[in-house]
Write a protein that holds these residues in place. Structure first.
Motif, PDB file in Angstrom:
ATOM      1  N   ASP A  57       0.814  -1.215   0.000  1.00  0.00           N
ATOM      2  CA  ASP A  57       0.000   0.000   0.000  1.00  0.00           C
ATOM      3  C   ASP A  57       0.844   1.260   0.000  1.00  0.00           C
ATOM      4  O   ASP A  57       0.323   2.352   0.131  1.00  0.00           O
ATOM      5  CB  ASP A  57      -0.870   0.036   1.269  1.00  0.00           C
ATOM      6  CG  ASP A  57      -2.112  -0.807   1.086  1.00  0.00           C
ATOM      7  OD1 ASP A  57      -2.451  -1.099  -0.080  1.00  0.00           O
ATOM      8  OD2 ASP A  57      -2.728  -1.169   2.103  1.00  0.00           O
ATOM      9  N   GLU A  58       2.146   1.092  -0.027  1.00  0.00           N
ATOM     10  CA  GLU A  58       3.040   2.246   0.030  1.00  0.00           C
ATOM     11  C   GLU A  58       4.129   2.044  -1.006  1.00  0.00           C
ATOM     12  O   GLU A  58       4.334   0.927  -1.487  1.00  0.00           O
ATOM     13  CB  GLU A  58       3.650   2.366   1.433  1.00  0.00           C
ATOM     14  CG  GLU A  58       4.406   1.125   1.858  1.00  0.00           C
ATOM     15  CD  GLU A  58       4.694   1.070   3.358  1.00  0.00           C
ATOM     16  OE1 GLU A  58       3.926   1.649   4.142  1.00  0.00           O
ATOM     17  OE2 GLU A  58       5.694   0.440   3.727  1.00  0.00           O
ATOM     18  N   SER A  59       4.829   3.123  -1.324  1.00  0.00           N
ATOM     19  CA  SER A  59       5.841   2.954  -2.359  1.00  0.00           C
ATOM     20  C   SER A  59       7.042   2.197  -1.790  1.00  0.00           C
ATOM     21  O   SER A  59       7.252   2.137  -0.587  1.00  0.00           O
ATOM     22  CB  SER A  59       6.248   4.303  -2.940  1.00  0.00           C
ATOM     23  OG  SER A  59       7.046   4.988  -2.034  1.00  0.00           O
ATOM     24  N   THR A  60       7.799   1.596  -2.683  1.00  0.00           N
ATOM     25  CA  THR A  60       8.988   0.869  -2.264  1.00  0.00           C
ATOM     26  C   THR A  60      10.022   0.976  -3.383  1.00  0.00           C
ATOM     27  O   THR A  60       9.761   1.573  -4.432  1.00  0.00           O
ATOM     28  CB  THR A  60       8.667  -0.605  -1.921  1.00  0.00           C
ATOM     29  OG1 THR A  60       9.811  -1.209  -1.283  1.00  0.00           O
ATOM     30  CG2 THR A  60       8.319  -1.429  -3.167  1.00  0.00           C
ATOM     31  N   THR A  61      11.209   0.451  -3.145  1.00  0.00           N
ATOM     32  CA  THR A  61      12.201   0.301  -4.211  1.00  0.00           C
ATOM     33  C   THR A  61      12.791  -1.100  -4.088  1.00  0.00           C
ATOM     34  O   THR A  61      12.633  -1.756  -3.060  1.00  0.00           O
ATOM     35  CB  THR A  61      13.364   1.328  -4.128  1.00  0.00           C
ATOM     36  OG1 THR A  61      14.324   0.861  -3.186  1.00  0.00           O
ATOM     37  CG2 THR A  61      12.899   2.719  -3.757  1.00  0.00           C
ATOM     38  N   PHE A  62      13.454  -1.538  -5.136  1.00  0.00           N
ATOM     39  CA  PHE A  62      14.112  -2.848  -5.132  1.00  0.00           C
ATOM     40  C   PHE A  62      15.603  -2.601  -5.332  1.00  0.00           C
ATOM     41  O   PHE A  62      16.046  -2.317  -6.441  1.00  0.00           O
ATOM     42  CB  PHE A  62      13.564  -3.727  -6.261  1.00  0.00           C
ATOM     43  CG  PHE A  62      12.103  -4.073  -6.096  1.00  0.00           C
ATOM     44  CD1 PHE A  62      11.108  -3.123  -6.322  1.00  0.00           C
ATOM     45  CD2 PHE A  62      11.723  -5.349  -5.717  1.00  0.00           C
ATOM     46  CE1 PHE A  62       9.761  -3.443  -6.161  1.00  0.00           C
ATOM     47  CE2 PHE A  62      10.380  -5.681  -5.565  1.00  0.00           C
ATOM     48  CZ  PHE A  62       9.398  -4.730  -5.779  1.00  0.00           C
ATOM     49  N   HIS A  63      16.335  -2.696  -4.250  1.00  0.00           N
ATOM     50  CA  HIS A  63      17.780  -2.430  -4.305  1.00  0.00           C
ATOM     51  C   HIS A  63      18.557  -3.754  -4.285  1.00  0.00           C
ATOM     52  O   HIS A  63      18.294  -4.626  -3.470  1.00  0.00           O
ATOM     53  CB  HIS A  63      18.206  -1.556  -3.119  1.00  0.00           C
ATOM     54  CG  HIS A  63      19.703  -1.427  -2.994  1.00  0.00           C
ATOM     55  ND1 HIS A  63      20.503  -1.032  -4.052  1.00  0.00           N
ATOM     56  CD2 HIS A  63      20.549  -1.666  -1.958  1.00  0.00           C
ATOM     57  CE1 HIS A  63      21.776  -1.040  -3.654  1.00  0.00           C
ATOM     58  NE2 HIS A  63      21.830  -1.428  -2.399  1.00  0.00           N
ATOM     59  N   TRP A  64      19.532  -3.872  -5.173  1.00  0.00           N
ATOM     60  CA  TRP A  64      20.345  -5.085  -5.302  1.00  0.00           C
ATOM     61  C   TRP A  64      21.668  -4.785  -4.624  1.00  0.00           C
ATOM     62  O   TRP A  64      22.608  -4.306  -5.260  1.00  0.00           O
ATOM     63  CB  TRP A  64      20.490  -5.434  -6.794  1.00  0.00           C
ATOM     64  CG  TRP A  64      19.193  -5.201  -7.514  1.00  0.00           C
ATOM     65  CD1 TRP A  64      18.850  -4.115  -8.276  1.00  0.00           C
ATOM     66  CD2 TRP A  64      18.030  -6.057  -7.496  1.00  0.00           C
ATOM     67  NE1 TRP A  64      17.557  -4.246  -8.725  1.00  0.00           N
ATOM     68  CE2 TRP A  64      17.030  -5.433  -8.275  1.00  0.00           C
ATOM     69  CE3 TRP A  64      17.736  -7.290  -6.896  1.00  0.00           C
ATOM     70  CZ2 TRP A  64      15.761  -5.994  -8.458  1.00  0.00           C
ATOM     71  CZ3 TRP A  64      16.473  -7.847  -7.088  1.00  0.00           C
ATOM     72  CH2 TRP A  64      15.510  -7.203  -7.858  1.00  0.00           C
ATOM     73  N   HIS A  65      21.722  -5.067  -3.351  1.00  0.00           N
ATOM     74  CA  HIS A  65      22.856  -4.655  -2.518  1.00  0.00           C
ATOM     75  C   HIS A  65      24.123  -5.429  -2.905  1.00  0.00           C
ATOM     76  O   HIS A  65      24.177  -6.647  -2.766  1.00  0.00           O
ATOM     77  CB  HIS A  65      22.509  -4.886  -1.044  1.00  0.00           C
ATOM     78  CG  HIS A  65      23.597  -4.509  -0.089  1.00  0.00           C
ATOM     79  ND1 HIS A  65      23.417  -3.648   0.960  1.00  0.00           N
ATOM     80  CD2 HIS A  65      24.899  -4.890  -0.032  1.00  0.00           C
ATOM     81  CE1 HIS A  65      24.554  -3.510   1.613  1.00  0.00           C
ATOM     82  NE2 HIS A  65      25.473  -4.260   1.032  1.00  0.00           N
ATOM     83  N   GLY A  66      25.125  -4.672  -3.371  1.00  0.00           N
ATOM     84  CA  GLY A  66      26.394  -5.290  -3.734  1.00  0.00           C
ATOM     85  C   GLY A  66      26.565  -5.516  -5.221  1.00  0.00           C
ATOM     86  O   GLY A  66      27.663  -5.810  -5.682  1.00  0.00           O
ATOM     87  N   LEU A  67      25.479  -5.399  -5.968  1.00  0.00           N
ATOM     88  CA  LEU A  67      25.558  -5.618  -7.411  1.00  0.00           C
ATOM     89  C   LEU A  67      25.993  -4.314  -8.087  1.00  0.00           C
ATOM     90  O   LEU A  67      25.453  -3.254  -7.814  1.00  0.00           O
ATOM     91  CB  LEU A  67      24.185  -6.065  -7.931  1.00  0.00           C
ATOM     92  CG  LEU A  67      24.127  -6.765  -9.276  1.00  0.00           C
ATOM     93  CD1 LEU A  67      24.898  -8.079  -9.259  1.00  0.00           C
ATOM     94  CD2 LEU A  67      22.679  -7.028  -9.671  1.00  0.00           C
ATOM     95  N   GLU A  68      26.990  -4.429  -8.945  1.00  0.00           N
ATOM     96  CA  GLU A  68      27.493  -3.232  -9.623  1.00  0.00           C
ATOM     97  C   GLU A  68      26.638  -2.957 -10.856  1.00  0.00           C
ATOM     98  O   GLU A  68      27.011  -3.318 -11.972  1.00  0.00           O
ATOM     99  CB  GLU A  68      28.957  -3.434 -10.017  1.00  0.00           C
ATOM    100  CG  GLU A  68      29.884  -3.557  -8.803  1.00  0.00           C
ATOM    101  CD  GLU A  68      31.324  -3.827  -9.182  1.00  0.00           C
ATOM    102  OE1 GLU A  68      32.221  -3.321  -8.505  1.00  0.00           O
ATOM    103  OE2 GLU A  68      31.560  -4.551 -10.172  1.00  0.00           O
ATOM    104  N   VAL A  69      25.502  -2.329 -10.639  1.00  0.00           N
ATOM    105  CA  VAL A  69      24.581  -2.074 -11.755  1.00  0.00           C
ATOM    106  C   VAL A  69      24.501  -0.588 -12.050  1.00  0.00           C
ATOM    107  O   VAL A  69      24.913   0.245 -11.241  1.00  0.00           O
ATOM    108  CB  VAL A  69      23.157  -2.604 -11.442  1.00  0.00           C
ATOM    109  CG1 VAL A  69      23.138  -4.116 -11.444  1.00  0.00           C
ATOM    110  CG2 VAL A  69      22.632  -2.050 -10.130  1.00  0.00           C
ATOM    111  N   ALA A  70      23.945  -0.263 -13.216  1.00  0.00           N
ATOM    112  CA  ALA A  70      23.736   1.132 -13.577  1.00  0.00           C
ATOM    113  C   ALA A  70      22.815   1.771 -12.543  1.00  0.00           C
ATOM    114  O   ALA A  70      21.924   1.117 -11.996  1.00  0.00           O
ATOM    115  CB  ALA A  70      23.104   1.210 -14.964  1.00  0.00           C
ATOM    116  N   SER A  71      23.020   3.048 -12.286  1.00  0.00           N
ATOM    117  CA  SER A  71      22.270   3.677 -11.194  1.00  0.00           C
ATOM    118  C   SER A  71      20.766   3.700 -11.456  1.00  0.00           C
ATOM    119  O   SER A  71      19.986   3.700 -10.516  1.00  0.00           O
ATOM    120  CB  SER A  71      22.802   5.086 -10.920  1.00  0.00           C
ATOM    121  OG  SER A  71      22.616   5.908 -12.046  1.00  0.00           O
TER     122      SER A  71
END
Ligand code: C2O
Ligand code: CU
Ligand code: CU
Length: 500
Positions: free
Chosen positions: A135-149
């Motif tokens: 019911d609220e916004s979220t993000t999906f962060h890939w901790h440690g993965l060297e990905v594009a910002s």
């Protein structure tokens, strides 16, 4: 990596020659310093005014596991068939029965609590559909993965309720134990506390030279350690339970389960330890005092496996270890314990006498850091300071509209991270940088011990300590760096770096 030797029933002596002194290393041992109030910068404070609130010392002890539940293994995320993406991860609400007959409201990925393990083969890329059913916004962060910002899932990357997106995750980095979790501005701590976290493994077990145990859930076991405080109704009502200096609980949870134990059927077991708690530091050892072998840090295998008797992980840090159960007599009870002797994970060892196993180990001839790297001048100074809601980096609180640092893509720089003590003596801050795996050069000028000689994305910084890092960003973009005590992060102990 060059010379190889064996760990295990076939050749134990070789492994034992590698005894390093990680447990004597002051730097790693000093979470006990956590509570020492030196009053250094606070002599002018009147005592009556300090109060309880400003004391870093209230770390509740964990309760020992009663060993009544077999440890659940998070399932491997299954590949989608006939879709234009490979995997799907859905953040959703759920109900979990931590206590018999009581429903606790939780969050999870693709389920009620925590999430499945996403395994990506080294060098490959996968498309992942991320969906927010909260019911609220979220993000999906890939901790440690060297990905594009753009796909890093930092605080500027919100997915609104009901929305989905497909991200391409490219695993252009060594095999490692990473994880994923939300990172939404000022709500990261709460969403993680309610249950949003999962493991993300970069896997190279298909390459011929891998003899490290890699049967997921059999001899390769993910362990997500989190402490929780439940309210009277056995709910995780974060608003009422939270502590601005890091929410700590007395209940130990591993892979989302209380009172777990693990039945061991293979002699050499690999454990992937993740400190997924909001704030607590864990010091792990074996109840019989035996040593075990650390093989990996946050972002890679270590230069050389190292025998340790204990291992400290601050929030968000990982380590991979091997335990050789064939060395134990069957009558001996054994558990993974913390520095207070609390049993976190008792083992039920049921080895078949005939099982012998071995693991090929490695040594490296090249030094972890070249002379040149050791002598590079400091380019960036980072000062961590404060406590409660007064935490800052370089005197400032997070501002999404401000760029704090800039660094050129692909250019290596030395960062010096200083944990400036506060009036209570200070506390450990785990410092984390997005978009990169760095090397730790030194602690207060002393070269780090073998157990830190691997790639890292989070580093424990003790009160008063200066830690030098060797940092390179492979991609351009804007990334955050922050303290991984989640309440500090939400409280503004975070900055942004532009990689250009
Ligand atoms: Cu584990 Cu900024 O993240
Ligand atoms: Cu991160
Ligand atoms: Cu902090």
């Amino acid at each position: 990596m060059q010379k190889r030797f064996l760990l295990g029933a076939l050749s134990l002596s070789a492994a034992l020659t590698l005894t390093a002194c990680a447990s004597n290393n002051e730097g790693m041992d000093s979470n006990r310093m956590h509570h020492e109030a030196s009053m250094e910068s606070g002599e002018d404070m009147n005592q009556g005014g300090m109060g309880d609130m400003m004391d870093h010392g209230n770390v509740p002890s964990l309760l020992s596991s009663e060993g009544t539940n077999e440890l659940p293994i998070p399932p491997l995320l299954e590949k989608q068939q006939g879709q234009d993406y490979d995997y799907e991860v859905i953040a959703q609400e759920g109900i979990t029965e931590f206590f018999k007959g009581i429903s606790t409201e939780t969050y999870g990925y693709n389920g009620d609590l925590l999430g499945p393990t996403l395994k990506i083969e080294e060098g490959k890329s996968v498309d992942v559909k991320i969906t927010n059913e909260l019911d609220e916004s979220t993000t999906f962060h890939w901790h440690g993965l060297e990905v594009a910002s753009e796909i890093d899932g930092g605080p500027s990357d919100e997915i609104q309720p009901g929305e989905s997106r497909i991200v391409t995750l490219q695993a252009d980095q060594p095999a490692a134990t990473l994880w994923y979790h939300p990172h939404v501005h000022e709500m990261t701590a709460e969403q993680v506390y309610r249950g949003l976290s999962g493991m993300l493994l970069i896997d190279s077990s298909n390459s011929e030279d891998s003899t490290i145990p890699n049967k997921y859930g059999v001899n390769d076991i993910p362990l997500i350690f989190q402490d929780r405080l439940f309210d009277e109704d056995k709910q995780l009502d974060y608003d009422n339970l939270m502590d601005e200096d890091g929410t700590l609980g007395d209940i130990s949870m591993i892979n989302g389960t209380l009172n777990s134990k693990l039945t061991i059927t293979e002699p050499i077991m690999r454990f992937r330890l993740l400190n997924g708690s909001n704030a607590r530091n864990y010091t792990f050892s074996l109840s019989n005092g035996a040593s075990f072998t650390q093989i990996a840090s946050d972002g890679s295998l270590l230069d050389e496996p190292v025998e340790v008797e204990e291992l400290i992980l601050a929030a968000s840090e990982r380590a991979e270890i091997l335990i050789d159960f064939s060395k134990l007599t069957s009558e001996e009870s054994l558990a993974l314990v913390n520095d207070e002797g609390v049993e976190l994970l008792p083992f039920d060892v049921e080895l078949d006498a005939s099982t012998a196993d071995s693991t090929e180990m490695w040594t490296t001839e090249e030094p972890f850091l070249s002379q040149e790297e050791k002598e590079m001048p400091v380019e960036k100074n980072i000062e961590l300071f404060g406590m409660m809601d007064m935490v800052t980096i370089n005197g400032k609180k997070f501002d999404p509209n401000r760029i704090d640092l800039r660094q050129k893509q692909g250019v290596t720089e030395v960062w010096e991270v200083y944990n400036k003590k506060d009036m209570m003596g200070g506390m450990i801050h785990p410092f984390h940088v997005h978009g990169t795996q760095f090397k730790v050069i030194s602690r207060d000028g002393k070269e780090v011990t073998p157990r830190e000689q691997g790639l890292k994305d989070s580093v424990l910084v003790n009160p008063g300590e200066k830690v030098k890092l060797l940092v390179t960003f492979p991609e351009k973009g804007v990334y955050v760096f922050h303290c991984h005590i989640l309440e500090h992060e939400d409280g503004g102990m975070m900055g942004q770096i532009e990689v250009y």
